[in-house]
Enzyme design. Structure first.
Site, PDB file in Angstrom:
ATOM      1  N   THR A  53      -5.193 -14.183 -13.510  1.00 12.33           N
ATOM      2  CA  THR A  53      -6.316 -13.366 -13.028  1.00 12.33           C
ATOM      3  C   THR A  53      -6.895 -12.504 -14.136  1.00 12.33           C
ATOM      4  O   THR A  53      -6.166 -11.884 -14.911  1.00 12.33           O
ATOM      5  CB  THR A  53      -5.842 -12.469 -11.874  1.00 12.33           C
ATOM      6  OG1 THR A  53      -5.376 -13.288 -10.819  1.00 12.33           O
ATOM      7  CG2 THR A  53      -6.965 -11.585 -11.372  1.00 12.33           C
ATOM      8  N   SER A 103     -10.689 -14.970  -7.999  1.00 15.49           N
ATOM      9  CA  SER A 103     -10.586 -16.259  -7.309  1.00 15.49           C
ATOM     10  C   SER A 103     -11.169 -17.402  -8.126  1.00 15.49           C
ATOM     11  O   SER A 103     -10.732 -18.544  -8.003  1.00 15.49           O
ATOM     12  CB  SER A 103     -11.299 -16.167  -5.954  1.00 15.49           C
ATOM     13  OG  SER A 103     -10.701 -15.193  -5.133  1.00 15.49           O
ATOM     14  N   GLY A 141       1.941  -8.955 -12.903  1.00 12.03           N
ATOM     15  CA  GLY A 141       3.284  -8.467 -12.633  1.00 12.03           C
ATOM     16  C   GLY A 141       4.218  -8.763 -13.789  1.00 12.03           C
ATOM     17  O   GLY A 141       4.266  -9.880 -14.293  1.00 12.03           O
ATOM     18  N   ARG A 194      13.813   3.913  23.218  1.00 13.13           N
ATOM     19  CA  ARG A 194      12.967   5.094  23.440  1.00 13.13           C
ATOM     20  C   ARG A 194      12.535   5.174  24.894  1.00 13.13           C
ATOM     21  O   ARG A 194      12.058   4.205  25.471  1.00 13.13           O
ATOM     22  CB  ARG A 194      11.724   5.004  22.551  1.00 13.13           C
ATOM     23  CG  ARG A 194      10.756   6.152  22.712  1.00 13.13           C
ATOM     24  CD  ARG A 194      11.281   7.388  22.002  1.00 13.13           C
ATOM     25  NE  ARG A 194      10.223   8.377  21.832  1.00 13.13           N
ATOM     26  CZ  ARG A 194      10.190   9.540  22.498  1.00 13.13           C
ATOM     27  NH1 ARG A 194      11.129   9.846  23.369  1.00 13.13           N
ATOM     28  NH2 ARG A 194       9.220  10.400  22.272  1.00 13.13           N
ATOM     29  N   GLU A 232      -2.544 -14.265  -4.784  1.00 13.46           N
ATOM     30  CA  GLU A 232      -2.366 -15.710  -4.610  1.00 13.46           C
ATOM     31  C   GLU A 232      -3.543 -16.306  -3.831  1.00 13.46           C
ATOM     32  O   GLU A 232      -3.388 -17.250  -3.065  1.00 13.46           O
ATOM     33  CB  GLU A 232      -1.049 -16.024  -3.903  1.00 13.46           C
ATOM     34  CG  GLU A 232       0.165 -15.944  -4.820  1.00 13.46           C
ATOM     35  CD  GLU A 232       0.149 -16.979  -5.931  1.00 13.46           C
ATOM     36  OE1 GLU A 232      -0.276 -18.124  -5.692  1.00 13.46           O
ATOM     37  OE2 GLU A 232       0.550 -16.638  -7.053  1.00 13.46           O
ATOM     38  N   ASP A 269      -7.649 -14.776  -2.441  1.00 15.64           N
ATOM     39  CA  ASP A 269      -8.252 -13.953  -1.398  1.00 15.64           C
ATOM     40  C   ASP A 269      -8.374 -14.785  -0.118  1.00 15.64           C
ATOM     41  O   ASP A 269      -8.837 -15.925  -0.136  1.00 15.64           O
ATOM     42  CB  ASP A 269      -9.637 -13.473  -1.858  1.00 15.64           C
ATOM     43  CG  ASP A 269     -10.353 -12.685  -0.786  1.00 15.64           C
ATOM     44  OD1 ASP A 269     -11.007 -13.316   0.064  1.00 15.64           O
ATOM     45  OD2 ASP A 269     -10.261 -11.458  -0.792  1.00 15.64           O
TER      46      ASP A 269
END
Length: 666
Positions: free
Chosen positions: A143, A149, A182, A315, A432, A434
């Site tokens: 990217t 994209s 990343g 609850r 990965e 849009d």
């Protein structure tokens, strides 16, 4: 496994449902569940960014040391050759920590996967052992700031210098920097960089090159510029960064050349002549990342629903008429409506994901073994991976938010994990691929019937393709119609007025898909007119995008329902089949209810039938309410991994104390 909440759903039935959900790799899932350290892999949400990154890095080393990464890599380099198993083991990490999961996906799925899918045997032997044992930490640099994209238009270049036998990597503009990468900001030593390849004065399209970015002691190498992306809305244990290259030279052998190579004299050659076809063949080989994200989303949704359903059973709020006992919130229809249709959809998504993983495994295992992969089958895999990823990630986003709201203020506390799950999965809808773009890819495939060139075109190319083709017929039909006919044959006596008649449910979704696809083709047909300008062609295509997306979504809904029905058929336990059947009815009818405006507008259902659908969804919620705990227990998430106090007995203890206190006052 915890005791189910219903007396008529036995632990054996829960185990049978879990087996159905686990699918082909159930033994591997059990192997991962047997780990006793996953509860300790999670990081405190108060941890600062740098400490969080360091902790995730340490946990990744632990996973590498224990061989967690070897499943999907070739046996020749020390792996197990189990591509499906690699996706399943990755998915299981969603229950521990999503930053750890994404970090592992970057290292072993994207970086290692790029070398495995795009490299040659020598490159496999040189690099993959280090990828697996983490002695070669890497990142996946596709990217760009200006091109997300649209990967085919990336601007980073690799120019071959025949005089030195090197590729020169350059980032020509700021918009060409590799962004959101990343591993880049802290740990990566090498990047798989996607570039426009030049040699002999000619451009040869997008290829991947291995580029060292740091030395062994962590110093950034000359010519490489790295900028930390900084704090994000989630996944802060992942060190995302921006990469730029300024005349960085790497050996010619660093080109991942499975689909295109440069000779020593600069001559370029490829077994795939067409640049478009070569590009999409390369991307198709990398589809595992998209499939993995889809599995992560399903796992995150399952974890959120486990927390919310358990809390809803404990609850209590407002006393029942004529009683001092407060009512469990999951006994309210409004609360059931908030959680149970979404739970049914998670079941459906898991079954669809299981089929997708099987398809990926079979196709890529055949390719890795040197066999011929049918191109139509490859296109089907790419289309299904794109569409399933869009559905599952949108579902995770909506589901986790619904679960957070269903848990009130407790759901807003960090200790109960829902806020972190929501933040960490939010980006799944856009990385990965849009989701909106992915649905367009699915719709293009439907229009063309997987014609040879259609799926390889950009937007303008798509419009021109439409203009050149005879669109009197549409894509091959899905299996929905055949499924409806088979279901009618199996149960011919079913009342056609019964909205739980699955053949009717399937037929209704099939009619919607067929009508929507026919309508899309009619809207695109004017682009065929002779002499029409490219600008007008684009306007026609752009004006039909709403129909394009609806056609894709309608097609995918059918595929998911089809997968659910097949999973029920494959289940051999009668009680589990019956329970799954009710969950499937809730999934199908809530899907129809969600879009009943369309079905009413197009005369597919009457107003009376529309009301009957809503009434039946309510009835199914009431019927499944006693089994809600059993249904989330069947996800098989070990007790120690759940981690949220409201899901592990703390709320029940508070309620017990409150009742004891009230009794003492009385």
């Amino acid at each position: 496994m915890s005791t189910p909440s219903s007396t008529d759903v036995t632990p054996a039935t829960v185990a049978a449902v879990q087996l159905a959900l686990d699918g082909r790799w159930h033994a591997l899932r059990d192997e991962v569940r047997a780990r006793d350290d996953f509860a300790h892999l999670r990081v405190d949400p108060d941890t600062g960014v740098e400490s969080y990154r360091a902790a995730v890095g340490e946990m990744l080393v632990r996973l590498a040391d224990e061989g967690h990464a070897v499943h999907g890599f070739p046996v020749a380099v020390g792996g197990r050759g189990d591509i499906g198993g690699s996706v399943v083991s990755f998915e299981m990490l969603a229950y521990a920590d999503l930053s750890l999961q994404v970090k592992s996906g970057v290292q072993w799925g994207l970086f290692g996967g790029a070398i495995q899918a795009l490299g040659n045997a020598e490159q496999h032997a040189r690099y993959l052992p280090g990828v697996m044992d983490l002695s070669l930490p890497g990142c996946f640099a596709m990217t760009e700031t200006g091109h997300g994209s649209d990967v085919q238009s990336v601007h980073t270049t690799a120019t071959y210098d025949a005089a030195t036998g090197e590729l020169v990597i350059d980032t020509p503009t700021e918009s060409a920097r590799k962004d959101y990468i990343g591993g880049a900001a802290r740990d990566a030593r090498m990047a798989a960089v996607f570039v426009q390849l030049y040699s002999g004065g000619e451009r040869h399209g997008v290829h991947a090159v291995l580029v060292p970015v740091r030395s062994d002691d962590g110093e950034v190498l000359p010519g490489v510029e790295i900028v930390d992306d900084g704090h994000k809305e989630g996944l802060n244990g992942v060190d995302n960064g921006r990469l730029s290259f300024h005349g960085v030279r790497v050996p010619r052998e660093n080109l991942l050349d499975r689909y295109g190579t440069v000779a020593e004299d600069g001559t370029y050659s490829s077994s795939i002549e067409s640049e478009n076809r070569r590009f999409f063949t390369m991307l198709g080989a990398l589809v595992r990342g998209r499939v993995s994200v889809s599995g992560s989303a399903v796992g995150a949704a399952a974890l959120a629903q486990t927390i919310a359903v358990r809390y809803g059973e404990a609850r209590r709020q407002f006393a029942a008429p004529g009683s001092d006992e407060e009512i469990t919130v999951l006994d309210y229809l409004a609360h059931q409506r908030k959680l149970l249709p979404g739970l049914a959809r998670t079941y459906a998504m898991r079954f669809a994901q299981n089929e997708l993983v099987e398809m990926l495994h079979d196709v890529q295992t055949t390719r890795e073994a040197g066999g011929d992969v049918d191109e139509k089958r490859q296109r089907e895999l790419e289309s299904r991976a794109a569409g399933t990823k869009a559905l599952t990630t949108w579902h995770a986003t909506a589901t986790i938010q619904a679960c957070r709201e269903a848990c009130g203020g407790q759901g807003y506390l960090s200790e109960n994990r829902l806020g972190q799950l929501r933040a960490d999965t939010d980006v799944f809808t856009t990385f990965e691929g849009d989701n909106t773009v992915l649905l367009q890819l699915v719709a293009k495939g439907l229009i063309s019937g997987y014609a040879d060139d259609f799926g390889h075109l950009d937007t303008l190319g798509t419009v021109r393709f439409v203009a050149d083709q005879v669109l009197d017929t549409v894509a091959e039909r899905t299996s929905l119609r055949q499924l409806a006919e088979r279901l009618r044959a199996v149960a011919p006596g079913r009342d056609e007025e019964d909205v739980r008649d699955r053949s009717w449910q399937v037929k209704l979704l099939d009619d919607r898909e067929e009508h929507t696809l026919d309508g899309l083709v009619r809207r695109l047909r004017p682009a065929r007119d002779k002499g029409i300008s490219p600008e007008r062609q684009f306007a026609i295509f752009n004006g039909a995008q709403d129909h394009l997306l609806r056609a894709a979504r309608s097609h995918l809904d059918g595929l998911v329902l089809d997968a659910f029905v097949r999973a029920i058929d494959a289940c051999t336990d009668p009680s589990a089949r019956a329970l799954l059947g009710k969950v499937c009815d809730l999934y199908a009818l809530s899907l129809i209810e969600e879009d009943k405006g369309w079905f009413l507008e197009h005369g597919r259902i009457s107003a009376t039938r529309s009301k009957a659908i809503t009434a039946e969804v309510n009835r199914l919620c009431l019927e499944l309410r006693p089994h809600a705990r059993a249904l989330v227990d069947a996800f098989g998430i070990p007790e120690a991994w759940i981690g949220a106090p409201i899901a592990t007995g703390a709320e029940q203890r508070r309620q017990d104390e409150a009742r004891a206190h009230a009794a003492s006052l009385a």
